[in-house]
Design an enzyme around this catalytic site. Structure first.
Site, short mmCIF file in Angstrom:
data_model
loop_
_atom_site.label_atom_id
_atom_site.label_comp_id
_atom_site.label_asym_id
_atom_site.label_seq_id
_atom_site.Cartn_x
_atom_site.Cartn_y
_atom_site.Cartn_z
N TYR A 48 0.84 -1.21 0.00
CA TYR A 48 0.00 0.00 0.00
C TYR A 48 0.87 1.25 0.00
O TYR A 48 0.57 2.23 -0.67
CB TYR A 48 -0.92 0.01 1.23
CG TYR A 48 -1.95 1.11 1.14
CD1 TYR A 48 -3.18 0.90 0.52
CD2 TYR A 48 -1.68 2.38 1.67
CE1 TYR A 48 -4.11 1.91 0.42
CE2 TYR A 48 -2.62 3.41 1.56
CZ TYR A 48 -3.83 3.17 0.94
OH TYR A 48 -4.74 4.17 0.82
N PHE B 214 -7.10 21.56 -25.03
CA PHE B 214 -7.38 20.13 -25.11
C PHE B 214 -8.63 19.87 -24.27
O PHE B 214 -8.83 20.52 -23.24
CB PHE B 214 -6.21 19.25 -24.66
CG PHE B 214 -6.56 17.80 -24.84
CD1 PHE B 214 -6.65 17.28 -26.11
CD2 PHE B 214 -6.91 17.00 -23.77
CE1 PHE B 214 -7.08 15.97 -26.32
CE2 PHE B 214 -7.32 15.69 -23.98
CZ PHE B 214 -7.40 15.17 -25.26
N THR B 215 -9.43 18.88 -24.69
CA THR B 215 -10.76 18.68 -24.10
C THR B 215 -10.73 18.56 -22.57
O THR B 215 -11.36 19.34 -21.87
CB THR B 215 -11.41 17.42 -24.71
OG1 THR B 215 -10.50 16.33 -24.59
CG2 THR B 215 -11.73 17.64 -26.19
N ASP C 199 1.71 20.32 -20.31
CA ASP C 199 0.98 19.07 -20.51
C ASP C 199 1.91 18.25 -21.39
O ASP C 199 1.88 18.34 -22.62
CB ASP C 199 -0.36 19.31 -21.21
CG ASP C 199 -1.04 17.99 -21.57
OD1 ASP C 199 -0.44 16.92 -21.34
OD2 ASP C 199 -2.16 18.03 -22.11
N LYS D 40 0.38 7.75 -23.56
CA LYS D 40 0.89 8.10 -24.89
C LYS D 40 2.40 7.86 -24.93
O LYS D 40 2.84 6.71 -25.00
CB LYS D 40 0.54 9.55 -25.23
CG LYS D 40 -0.94 9.76 -25.58
CD LYS D 40 -1.83 9.87 -24.38
CE LYS D 40 -3.20 10.43 -24.69
NZ LYS D 40 -4.08 10.43 -23.52
N ARG E 209 -12.65 15.38 -34.43
CA ARG E 209 -12.02 16.47 -33.67
C ARG E 209 -12.46 17.77 -34.34
O ARG E 209 -11.74 18.40 -35.08
CB ARG E 209 -10.48 16.36 -33.68
CG ARG E 209 -9.94 15.15 -32.94
CD ARG E 209 -9.73 15.33 -31.45
NE ARG E 209 -10.87 15.07 -30.61
CZ ARG E 209 -10.77 14.70 -29.32
NH1 ARG E 209 -9.60 14.50 -28.76
NH2 ARG E 209 -11.83 14.54 -28.58
N PHE F 255 -18.46 14.66 -26.82
CA PHE F 255 -18.04 13.81 -27.94
C PHE F 255 -17.95 12.34 -27.57
O PHE F 255 -18.09 11.47 -28.42
CB PHE F 255 -16.69 14.29 -28.50
CG PHE F 255 -15.60 14.36 -27.47
CD1 PHE F 255 -15.47 15.46 -26.66
CD2 PHE F 255 -14.72 13.30 -27.30
CE1 PHE F 255 -14.48 15.52 -25.69
CE2 PHE F 255 -13.73 13.34 -26.34
CZ PHE F 255 -13.61 14.46 -25.53
O1 PLI Z 1 -6.71 10.30 -21.19
P1 PLI Z 1 -5.92 10.80 -20.02
O2 PLI Z 1 -6.78 11.22 -18.88
O3 PLI Z 1 -4.84 9.88 -19.59
O4 PLI Z 1 -5.14 12.11 -20.55
C1 PLI Z 1 -5.78 13.29 -20.90
C2 PLI Z 1 -5.00 14.03 -21.94
C3 PLI Z 1 -4.31 15.14 -21.58
N1 PLI Z 1 -3.61 15.86 -22.50
C4 PLI Z 1 -3.55 15.52 -23.80
C5 PLI Z 1 -2.78 16.36 -24.75
C6 PLI Z 1 -4.22 14.39 -24.23
O5 PLI Z 1 -4.15 14.05 -25.51
C7 PLI Z 1 -5.00 13.61 -23.29
C8 PLI Z 1 -5.74 12.49 -23.68
N2 PLI Z 1 -5.91 12.22 -24.94
C9 PLI Z 1 -6.66 11.28 -25.50
C10 PLI Z 1 -7.47 10.34 -24.73
C11 PLI Z 1 -6.64 11.21 -26.94
O6 PLI Z 1 -7.28 10.31 -27.51
O7 PLI Z 1 -5.96 12.06 -27.57
#
Ligand code: PLI
Length: 458
Positions: free
Chosen positions: A73, A125-126, A216, A259, A383, A450
């Site tokens: 933990y 970004f969303t 970010d 990513k 998008r 979306f």
């Molecule tokens: O999907 P998360 O919560 O791990 O991350 C959010 C996120 C933050 N910043 C940027 C630039 C992103 O591209 C992002 C998530 N992007 C997704 C899910 C995408 O399909 O691009």
């Protein structure tokens, strides 16, 4: 001399079968999914280019690390491995793991924004903007104008326009700004990088007003690669060195590890600000988990730590971006309208030029993504106007200049033959583009619509 082919710097050890379906089957499935590719079942998809998020293939070194998960933990050894990787590769001292990127954004926004403060970002970004607005902040777009033009070939369309920042300070004062949220390889602009020269200029400006930069850093390695390829003075530097220099201009970062970091789940925030770190640790235990796991298993943190070392391998990152460009160049050569220059993680179809007969109110990018699925079982993502959502003040639809379909390439997953299938499907649709019809939204969630909105064909 003729240029020689360079292959992927890895070989395939395990495969996952994918299902081929008929056109009639897909017509039925997309209708059931309300013409929203997010609502399709993955098993009904042939080539999945919905996102590069959490879809990477992990290496044997990462998988073997998962067997070394310390699931205590508190104080898991994998947390300390992650912390060390972040310190060495990104250069930030303090690390708070989270279950994914948006959780790190949540914590940062809540702690760093006072109600009514602005957060300048190089395009929205969303999830990032959503968390800024939930914390009472106001999104302010400071990206260069070229980024909003799908055909402008500027090599660094992710650059910040410092004059826009200055205008905000002149009008509202520096105290009205919480921090600068700067994203490498700007997702919504088409995966477009900023230059080091621009970042340096922004950092000098920010220092004058004592404003921190919080990256970010979700696709920072891809940005570092573009700097290596395009910016004078960086050709002989490694991506690892370039990334380290980029991050040195910030006070901290949030990241979706799904990513660049080459894992299927995870994220973190990292900072050199001791006070913020203390506050973030207090908050993470409320929303995510103890500060040495933040909603992740020990094995997940180990996979991230190892992914962080793998992502800065020059041969790997070159091969990753080259594959994206392979697809993009096939489309360009066929005269298909896409965002140029080709970005780091995806090829973006320009739905406004692809479907000029469909007005933006009839969701051309959403319609194009649905048509692509019907044609070939390839899944992409809208998008455009759907992703942009509504203005929180007026309630009106935001109308972004860019109306795009994102063909997002997962890391180390598909071959260039898969890319050929995608390219041929786009070409077939382009020939028959007059037959594609607009859509009507029949269900609209209040936030991040979306993901779950539903549509019908007009
Ligand atoms: O999907 P998360 O919560 O791990 O991350 C959010 C996120 C933050 N910043 C940027 C630039 C992103 O591209 C992002 C998530 N992007 C997704 C899910 C995408 O399909 O691009």
């Amino acid at each position: 001399m003729k240029t020689r082919t360079i292959a992927e710097p890895y070989k395939i050890k395990m495969v996952e079968p994918i299902k081929m379906t008929t056109r009639e089957y897909r017509v039925e499935k997309i209708r059931e999914a309300g013409y929203n590719t997010f609502l399709l079942k993955s098993e009904d998809v042939y080539i999945d280019l919905l996102t590069d998020s959490g879809t990477s293939a992990m290496s044997d070194w990462q998988w073997s690390g998962m067997m070394l998960g310390d699931e205590a933990y508190a104080g898991s050894r994998n947390f300390y491995n992650l912390e060390k990787a972040v310190q060495e590769i990104y250069g930030f001292q303090y690390v708070v793991p989270t279950h994914q990127g948006r959780a790190a954004e949540h914590i940062t926004s809540q702690l760093r924004i006072k109600r009514g403060q602005y957060v300048p970002m190089n395009m929205y970004f969303t999830t990032t903007r959503e968390h800024v607005e939930r914390a009472g902040g106001i999104f302010y777009d400071c990206i260069i104008d070229e980024a909003h033009d799908a055909q402008n070939p500027h090599p660094f369309k992710g650059n910040v326009d410092v004059r826009k920042l200055q205008k905000l300070v002149d009008e509202k004062g520096a105290d009205a700004i919480a921090y600068l949220s700067i994203a490498p390889c700007v997702n919504m602009a088409g995966g477009q990088p900023f230059s080091m020269a621009n970042l340096r200029e922004v950092a000098e400006w920010a220092k004058r007003y004592d404003l921190p930069i919080i990256f970010d850093a979700t696709r920072a390695v891809e940005n570092a690669y573009f700097i290596q390829q395009r910016e004078p003075g960086y050709a002989n530097k490694s991506v690892r060195e370039i990334l380290r220099e980029m991050m040195s201009y910030g006070e901290g970062m949030t990241i979706s590890s799904k990513k660049d970091n080459l894992v299927n789940i995870g994220g973190f925030l990292a900072t050199n600000n001791e006070h913020f770190f203390a506050k973030a640790k207090e908050m993470v235990v409320v929303f995510e988990g103890l500060h040495t796991y933040g909603g992740l298993a020990g094995r997940d943190m180990e996979a991230i730590a190892r992914g962080i070392y793998e992502m800065v391998d020059d041969a790997y990152i070159a091969s990753r971006v080259r594959q994206v460009h392979y697809l993009g160049n096939r489309l360009l050569n066929a005269g298909i309208p896409i965002v140029v220059p080709i970005g780091g993680h995806a090829v973006f179809l320009d739905a406004k030029r692809f479907l000029p007969h469909i007005p933006q109110e009839q969701f051309p990018a959403q319609a194009l993504a649905a048509a692509l699925y019907v044609d070939s079982g390839v899944r992409a993502m809208e998008r455009g106007i759907v992703s942009a959502g509504r203005d929180p003040k007026t309630g009106e639809n935001r109308k972004p200049k860019l109306e795009l379909v994102r063909l997002t390439i997962p890391r180390r997953v598909y071959t260039n033959l898969h890319m050929d299938v995608v390219a041929e499907s786009c070409m077939a649709l382009y020939e028959e583009r007059d037959k594609i019809r607009g859509l009507r939204m029949v269900y609209e969630p209040e936030s991040l619509r979306f993901f779950q909105a539903r549509f019908e064909e007009l």
